[in-house]
Design a protein around this motif. Structure first.
Motif, PDB file in Angstrom:
ATOM      1  N   GLY A  50      12.807 -17.055  -0.404  1.00  7.39           N
ATOM      2  CA  GLY A  50      13.214 -16.147   0.301  1.00  7.39           C
ATOM      3  C   GLY A  50      11.864 -15.311   0.981  1.00  7.39           C
ATOM      4  N   GLY A  51      11.952 -14.185   1.619  1.00  7.31           N
ATOM      5  CA  GLY A  51      10.916 -13.420   2.278  1.00  7.31           C
ATOM      6  C   GLY A  51      10.008 -12.991   1.112  1.00  7.31           C
ATOM      7  N   LEU A  52       8.677 -12.726   1.743  1.00  2.00           N
ATOM      8  CA  LEU A  52       7.809 -11.979   0.857  1.00  2.00           C
ATOM      9  C   LEU A  52       7.537 -10.462   1.811  1.00  2.00           C
ATOM     10  CD1 LEU A  52       5.432 -14.934   0.083  1.00  2.00           C
ATOM     11  CD2 LEU A  52       7.199 -14.132  -1.365  1.00  2.00           C
ATOM     12  N   MET A  53       7.081  -9.803   0.663  1.00  6.55           N
ATOM     13  CA  MET A  53       6.346  -8.222   1.421  1.00  6.55           C
ATOM     14  C   MET A  53       5.285  -8.586   2.102  1.00  6.55           C
ATOM     15  SD  MET A  53       6.880  -5.197  -1.358  1.00  6.55           S
ATOM     16  CE  MET A  53       5.657  -5.693  -2.321  1.00  6.55           C
ATOM     17  N   HIS A  54       5.244  -8.252   3.208  1.00  4.16           N
ATOM     18  CA  HIS A  54       3.876  -8.228   4.235  1.00  4.16           C
ATOM     19  C   HIS A  54       3.186  -6.900   4.198  1.00  4.16           C
ATOM     20  CE1 HIS A  54       2.297  -9.481   8.503  1.00  4.16           C
ATOM     21  NE2 HIS A  54       1.149  -9.539   7.393  1.00  4.16           N
ATOM     22  N   GLY A  55       2.311  -7.024   3.081  1.00  2.00           N
ATOM     23  CA  GLY A  55       1.452  -5.719   2.935  1.00  2.00           C
ATOM     24  C   GLY A  55       2.268  -5.114   1.651  1.00  2.00           C
ATOM     25  N   SER A  56       1.707  -3.709   1.584  1.00  2.00           N
ATOM     26  CA  SER A  56       2.242  -3.152   0.274  1.00  2.00           C
ATOM     27  C   SER A  56       2.209  -1.539   0.571  1.00  2.00           C
ATOM     28  CB  SER A  56       1.315  -3.325  -1.036  1.00  2.00           C
ATOM     29  OG  SER A  56      -0.122  -3.186  -0.509  1.00  2.00           O
ATOM     30  N   PHE A  57       2.700  -0.765  -0.233  1.00  2.00           N
ATOM     31  CA  PHE A  57       2.799   0.616   0.016  1.00  2.00           C
ATOM     32  C   PHE A  57       1.471   1.219  -0.797  1.00  2.00           C
ATOM     33  CE2 PHE A  57       4.327   4.804  -1.966  1.00  2.00           C
ATOM     34  CZ  PHE A  57       4.157   5.552  -0.561  1.00  2.00           C
ATOM     35  N   ASP A  58       0.722   2.082   0.001  1.00  2.00           N
ATOM     36  CA  ASP A  58      -0.317   2.974  -0.550  1.00  2.00           C
ATOM     37  C   ASP A  58       0.036   4.080  -0.946  1.00  2.00           C
ATOM     38  OD1 ASP A  58      -2.686   3.930  -1.143  1.00  2.00           O
ATOM     39  OD2 ASP A  58      -3.819   2.942   0.356  1.00  2.00           O
ATOM     40  N   PRO A  59       0.213   4.496  -2.254  1.00  2.00           N
ATOM     41  CA  PRO A  59       0.658   5.850  -2.834  1.00  2.00           C
ATOM     42  C   PRO A  59      -0.390   7.011  -2.307  1.00  2.00           C
ATOM     43  CG  PRO A  59      -0.201   4.562  -4.654  1.00  2.00           C
ATOM     44  CD  PRO A  59       0.016   3.581  -3.480  1.00  2.00           C
TER      45      PRO A  59
END
Length: 274
Positions: free
Chosen positions: A119-128
């Motif tokens: 399936g799909g993968l996260m493109h990037g990430s969340f910076d808290p």
């Protein structure tokens, strides 16, 4: 009451059996102290009064339970989720932190077929620290080289999972959702991974079956996506949840889904259109 106690005692003395039925009867000997009630007038009055007050007390209990039910429904309607807290120190963040226009960037494979099921993968990430999504400006990995974003911020994304055989009304390809195991030899062993042993071909089929039935694929629901020019295209249809797991559905089901989607107050408002 006296007669019941005496009969149980006689049966207990005559019989030497240790069956469960007689053991149950012996419990009735605990009623022996109740014989005092019939001989003591004050105790008889107390017991009679308790039994006579049962119907009015039952009515009061029912009324009290109704009041508790009313307040419980009120609290459930107006306080549901109010006291929950969320820790945003890790990703992903809540939607209110991402903003109402967040379209969930993903990296999707060229196709999902028998050769590669992913399936799909996260493109990037969340910076808290920045409270925003970062890293989606870089390219996707070679195995998932298609950059995917939702056409609208409320377009749903599916988690594709296989159901056991007979639980789904749609037929999925066997390479995606294999048929159930038919032999005990195919059941995976309970030995830990640290134990060195030879795995038979039948057990390997069982291991592959467990992996296929427990995997979760992040997929676009219908296949719509935004291309490099900002246009909504259906190039993701062959890797969508609808195409892989649902197959062809009748027109009535499509109409019900569309009607439910348009009436949803929190999602699908922009995706379904006016």
């Amino acid at each position: 009451l006296d007669g019941i106690v005496v009969m149980v005692s006689i049966i207990n003395m005559v019989s030497s059996s240790q069956t469960g039925f007689l053991k149950t009867l012996r419990i009735l000997r605990a009623f022996r102290p109740l014989r005092v009630i019939s001989r003591n007038e004050n105790l008889k009055i107390v017991v009679t009064t308790i039994f006579a007050s049962m119907p009015p007390l039952l009515t009061l209990v029912i009324v009290a339970m109704l009041f508790l039910l009313i307040f419980a429904l009120f609290a459930l309607s107006y306080l549901s989720g109010t006291f929950y807290t969320c820790d945003l120190a890790t990703s992903p963040a809540l939607m209110r932190e991402m903003g109402k226009d967040f379209t969930t960037p993903l990296c999707m494979p060229d196709s999902i077929d028998q050769a590669a099921v992913s399936g799909g993968l996260m493109h990037g990430s969340f910076d808290p620290l920045l409270s925003t999504w970062v890293g989606n400006n870089s390219g996707c990995p070679a195995s998932h080289n298609i950059s995917y974003v939702r056409p609208t911020s409320d377009t749903p994304i599916c988690i594709g999972r296989c159901l056991p055989q007979g639980y789904s009304q749609y037929m999925q390809p066997e390479w995606l959702c294999p048929k159930g195991l038919t032999m005990t030899e195919e059941l995976p062993a309970a030995c830990p991974a640290s134990v060195e042993r030879n795995i038979s071909a039948a057990e390997q089929r069982g291991l592959d079956y467990v992996d296929a039935m427990t995997r979760q694929l992040v997929l676009p629901c219908g296949g719509s996506m935004v291309d490099a020019n900002g246009q909504v295209v259906m190039t993701g249809k062959n890797m969508s949840c609808a195409d892989l797991f649902c197959g062809e559905v009748d027109q009535e089901t499509k109409w019900r889904c569309s009607a439910a989607c348009k009436s949803a107050p929190y999602f699908c408002v922009d995706a379904c259109g006016p």
